[in-house]
Design an enzyme around this catalytic site. Structure first.
Site, short mmCIF file in Angstrom:
data_model
loop_
_atom_site.label_atom_id
_atom_site.label_comp_id
_atom_site.label_asym_id
_atom_site.label_seq_id
_atom_site.Cartn_x
_atom_site.Cartn_y
_atom_site.Cartn_z
N ASP A 113 -3.60 7.98 4.74
CA ASP A 113 -3.26 6.11 5.01
C ASP A 113 -3.64 5.95 5.96
O ASP A 113 -4.09 6.44 7.05
CB ASP A 113 -1.69 6.81 5.51
CG ASP A 113 -0.91 5.38 5.18
OD1 ASP A 113 -1.83 4.31 4.81
OD2 ASP A 113 0.30 5.26 5.34
N GLU A 114 -3.59 4.43 6.39
CA GLU A 114 -4.35 4.15 7.81
C GLU A 114 -5.71 4.92 8.59
O GLU A 114 -5.73 4.77 9.82
CB GLU A 114 -3.34 3.94 8.64
CG GLU A 114 -2.06 3.91 9.08
CD GLU A 114 -2.06 2.06 8.75
OE1 GLU A 114 -2.32 1.35 9.11
OE2 GLU A 114 -0.51 1.88 8.94
N GLN A 173 -7.08 -4.38 10.14
CA GLN A 173 -6.04 -3.92 11.36
C GLN A 173 -6.27 -2.46 12.26
O GLN A 173 -5.55 -1.63 12.26
CB GLN A 173 -4.63 -3.24 10.13
CG GLN A 173 -3.84 -4.83 9.65
CD GLN A 173 -2.47 -4.52 8.57
OE1 GLN A 173 -2.04 -3.85 8.97
NE2 GLN A 173 -3.25 -4.97 7.54
N LYS A 207 1.38 -0.93 0.01
CA LYS A 207 -0.18 -0.28 -0.02
C LYS A 207 0.95 1.54 0.00
O LYS A 207 0.18 2.47 -0.82
CB LYS A 207 -0.80 -0.02 1.32
CG LYS A 207 -0.15 1.31 2.64
CD LYS A 207 -1.95 0.55 3.55
CE LYS A 207 -0.29 1.06 4.50
NZ LYS A 207 -0.27 1.22 5.93
N THR A 208 2.05 1.31 0.62
CA THR A 208 3.07 2.27 0.45
C THR A 208 3.23 2.68 -0.66
O THR A 208 3.65 3.98 -1.30
CB THR A 208 4.33 2.31 1.78
OG1 THR A 208 3.58 1.73 2.72
CG2 THR A 208 4.88 3.58 1.49
N ARG A 259 3.51 -8.76 10.96
CA ARG A 259 4.77 -8.59 10.76
C ARG A 259 6.04 -9.18 10.18
O ARG A 259 6.80 -9.06 9.40
CB ARG A 259 4.93 -7.43 12.00
CG ARG A 259 4.32 -7.31 13.03
CD ARG A 259 3.64 -6.04 11.60
NE ARG A 259 2.20 -5.76 10.85
CZ ARG A 259 1.71 -5.00 9.99
NH1 ARG A 259 2.87 -4.35 9.38
NH2 ARG A 259 0.70 -5.52 9.45
#
Length: 774
Positions: free
Chosen positions: A224-225, A255, A32-33, A612
């Site tokens: 973002d997020e 998340q 996504k980044t 992670r």
DNA sequence: TCGGAAATGTTTTTT
DNA sequence: ACATTTCCGA
């Protein structure tokens, strides 16, 4: 364009779809980044002015990285002009510019949560309330949660739910404290973290010209997020994007882990309804983890009821099974994890930086620190007390804040007699009284000393202090942050005071101040980007410093094992991950097991932890663990059972210390001579059964004699009754009700220091061997 | 009014 | 167990 190379179809689509609302559901590790940064680069490439692009992230670090990556793609200076930052830092910047519209000074102070709680404590005392019942941190949380829902103190007093809760908990004064707090902050020229959002909303909502200005300034908005935004943030975004509607949100409902901070998963679920013609793109290919890890994660998250449908998959290798580490004690858990790291380094040539140890609570870091240090493995702990929360740093910054904003009574009171200059408590009381009476600020009162009636030494001391601050203030216009800080540290005697302290801690403190001065110097000397304020002045420095976190001061290239909470690990990835402390009560945390919503969030947290890992994942749990200095027994976490069996390897346990001989290896009477602290704590307890008699030799009874119903005494918990006994004969666990110590506790009889009180109270001095040993 | 001792609180996560 | 706050004697 060559920046499309290496993007899969949905990723490319997400980059190309520039106009209109876009929602990208981006699973863990789905790049996504990469999409966000490429998208920004693409926007600029298409001719959009970087000054018109606003990107909001969750951490400063993420913002910095994003900017760097865009810069790299474009290979020119254009990215410098982007507006990228966290919600808080971007809004602080805007508010700094627009503060006067809200009646705030441009140099307003930003209070961190410690500052805010300390203001609240003062207010609670001023209202003659008990800070045991009206705990500052509790009040702060209530106020914070209200502000995050854009509820003012006026609304709060009328709000059914808040009022009902406060009345049930017998805290009817919260609404009133809320009002006092807001007014005090305003008077002090200070905003807390939540005010940065709340006031930003008020600014846009109430001032159409300003709203219009920023609506047109930010033609393209990226967030973002998004799953971790709260209602205040979402409302601001809605306002800002209302004209162009070029809003792109990226998030993953799986998340969402910040509901305790007011974030609500509703925002992401609601987005499609709030905007028309929302384009939805799902990124479902995971590039990060092995199949084993990803399938395990999927297998866990499927237990949650509320979620957006998606199917995460990967082309990566199957990889190894997830390994389960079981230990007897928390120290052993630390040891085994560290040993495993050492072994993996040796065998697989991993480096320290390839490892992360992730835990639920900060307090868990201790055993890992110790064991890593023992093996000479370099590590770094993130979170906990950050650099800026240290006392000497806060003292130092307090001075700087007062110079910039003398209306800030909180910081002013903090430094007026530090270093000691003979302005004591009574003097301060008198000044406060005078300022209330005259309805002026504390600082203003300081210039009217004769009127208050101070004379002699006190008068001189105050005048000297005021003169000193004023001299420093005179530098504000012409000098940069570093010059003023340097000057301040000399004229106030602060540096000297610390320099003269030659104790280990004192030298440490001095070093910290030096480090702080260096960082201020760096701030004044670094070339800022054109998009940033070209503001090297002190006020600008202070406003950004409060919003920095531990992760932001990361020295990227250090070869260290990273220890952090799972919350802090969000957005990061590591080749090898240890998720530790997987025990009922700890993770899922006891606080989160009372309702479905909280438990599901806890499960998402576990999902975040698992995802992670790129290559290797270890999950550990310990049978016993110290909590508040007491040994507790915990069952393995329910999340472990939720991992599909074929992805996990159960055999990885320290069998020798775990399954066998539990009873034998532990001394029967684990006696400690009670410390005085424990004694006095006991003294205050009252229990109807027996009057407590202070004793120096507390000799526990043999657990074998204890039955259900037995009345016992514990050194710390006081008197209690055994409600239940379970477990194997070598490992008996009793549930004991301690009426004076928070109710039921589970205690391992083999470890416990319990004395039977309904049979005898005889002081058996014979067992003194074990006392000597300790 | 200061320093040491005793009492008490803390641990869920953080911008 | 540890840190912070409060208490208490000189």
């Amino acid at each position: 364009m060559d920046y499309f190379v290496g993007l899969n179809d949905p990723q490319q689509e997400a980059v190309r779809y520039l106009d209109g609302p876009l929602m990208i559901i981006a699973g863990a590790g789905s790049g996504k980044t990469k999409v966000l940064t490429t998208r920004i680069a693409h926007l600029i490439h298409k001719g959009i002015d970087p000054f018109q692009i606003l990107a909001l992230t969750f951490t400063n670090k993420a913002a910095r990285e994003m900017k760097e990556r865009v810069e790299k793609i474009l290979d020119n200076n254009e990215a410098r002009n982007l507006y990228i930052g966290t919600f808080h830092s971007v809004f602080a910047r805007i508010l700094r510019f627009e503060a006067n519209h809200l009646g705030y000074p441009n140099n307003f102070t930003i209070y961190d949560s410690d500052d805010a709680k300390s203001v609240l404590k003062t207010i609670i005392h001023e209202n003659n309330l008990d800070d045991k019942h009206y705990k500052p941190s509790l009040i702060y949380n209530r106020i914070s949660s209200a502000k995050n829902q854009l509820i003012s103190y006026i609304d709060y007093a009328k709000d059914f739910h808040f009022q009902q809760e406060d009345s049930i908990n017998n805290r009817p004064m919260i609404a009133s404290l809320f009002e006092f707090y807001v007014k005090r902050c305003f008077k002090n020229g200070a905003m807390d973290f939540d005010d940065l959002l709340y006031n930003m909303y008020i600014l846009l909502k109430n001032l159409p010209d300003i709203l219009n200005k920023y609506q047109h300034k930010f033609k393209y908005i990226l967030i973002d997020e998004f799953q971790d935004t709260n209602p205040a943030q979402y409302e601001i975004i809605k306002l800002l994007s209302a004209v162009y509607k070029n809003i792109c949100i990226v998030g993953d409902d799986a998340q969402s882990i910040y509901s305790f901070r007011g974030a609500t998963i509703k925002n992401i679920l609601q987005f499609k309804n709030d905007f028309s013609d929302v384009k939805v793109i799902k990124l479902e290919q995971n590039y990060r983890s092995t199949k084993s890890i990803l399938h395990a994660a999927n297998g866990v998250i499927i237990h949650n009821k509320i979620q957006i449908e998606k199917a995460l998959w990967t082309e990566n290798e199957e990889g190894e099974k997830i390994k389960l580490i079981k230990t007897k004690t928390d120290n052993e858990e630390g040891k085994l994890v560290s040993d495993t790291i050492a072994e993996l380094k040796l065998r697989n040539h991993f480096r320290n930086r390839d490892f992360a140890i992730l835990y639920r609570t900060n307090a868990q870091s201790r055993s890992f620190e110790e064991s890593l240090r023992r093996l000479n493995i370099a590590y770094r702990i993130y979170g906990g007390i950050s650099f800026y929360q240290r006392k000497e740093i806060k003292d130092f910054l307090s001075y700087l804040r007062v110079i910039v904003n003398p209306m800030d009574e909180e910081n002013l009171k903090h430094i007026i007699n530090y270093p000691v200059r003979g302005i004591g408590k009574t003097t301060i009381e008198k000044i406060i009284q005078f300022s209330n009476q005259e309805n002026i600020s504390f600082w203003e009162s300081l210039s009217r000393i004769p009127e208050i009636g101070f004379r002699g030494m006190v008068k001189n001391n105050i005048n000297e202090f005021v003169l000193m601050i004023k001299n420093l203030q005179a530098m504000l216009q012409k000098n940069n942050a570093y010059d003023i800080a340097m000057n301040m540290s000399k004229t106030t005697g602060l540096l000297k005071e610390l320099f003269n302290d030659k104790s280990i801690e004192g030298v440490n403190r001095y070093d910290n101040i030096e480090e702080l001065l260096n960082s201020i110097k760096e701030f004044t000397e670094t070339q800022t980007d054109e998009g940033e304020l070209q503001d090297k002045r002190l006020g600008s420095y202070l406003q950004q410093i409060t919003l920095l976190t531990d992760a932001d001061s990361d020295k990227e290239d250090q070869d260290v094992v990273k220890l952090m909470t799972i919350h802090a690990a969000k957005g990061l990835e590591f080749p090898c991950v240890f998720v530790v402390g997987l025990e009922e009560g700890l993770f899922p945390n006891i606080m989160a097991t009372y309702n479905r919503e909280d438990l599901e969030e806890e499960r998402r947290l576990f999902y975040v932890a698992v995802t992670r890992a790129k290559l290797k994942l270890y999950l550990s749990h310990s049978n016993t663990r110290y909590h508040f200095g007491n040994l507790q027994q915990n069952d393995p976490s329910r999340f472990l059972d939720e991992i599909p069996e074929n992805y996990i390897e159960n055999s990885y346990a320290s069998v020798n210390t775990w399954t066998t001989n539990v009873g034998k290896s532990i001394p029967k009477h684990n006696i400690k001579i009670p410390s005085s602290g424990v004694q006095s704590r006991m003294k205050s307890l009252e229990y109807p059964l027996t009057e407590f008699v202070l004793e120096t030799n507390f000799i526990p009874d043999d657990p074998v004699k204890m039955k259900i119903g037995t009345e016992v005494e514990h050194q710390k918990f006081g008197f209690g009754r055994i409600l239940n006994i379970e477990g194997s004969p070598s490992n008996l666990v009793a549930t004991i009700l301690f009426p004076n110590f928070g109710g039921e506790k589970k205690i391992i009889l083999g470890y416990a220091k319990l004395r039977i009180i309904d049979n005898s109270k005889s002081k058996d001095i014979e067992n003194n061997e074990s006392i000597k040993r300790l």
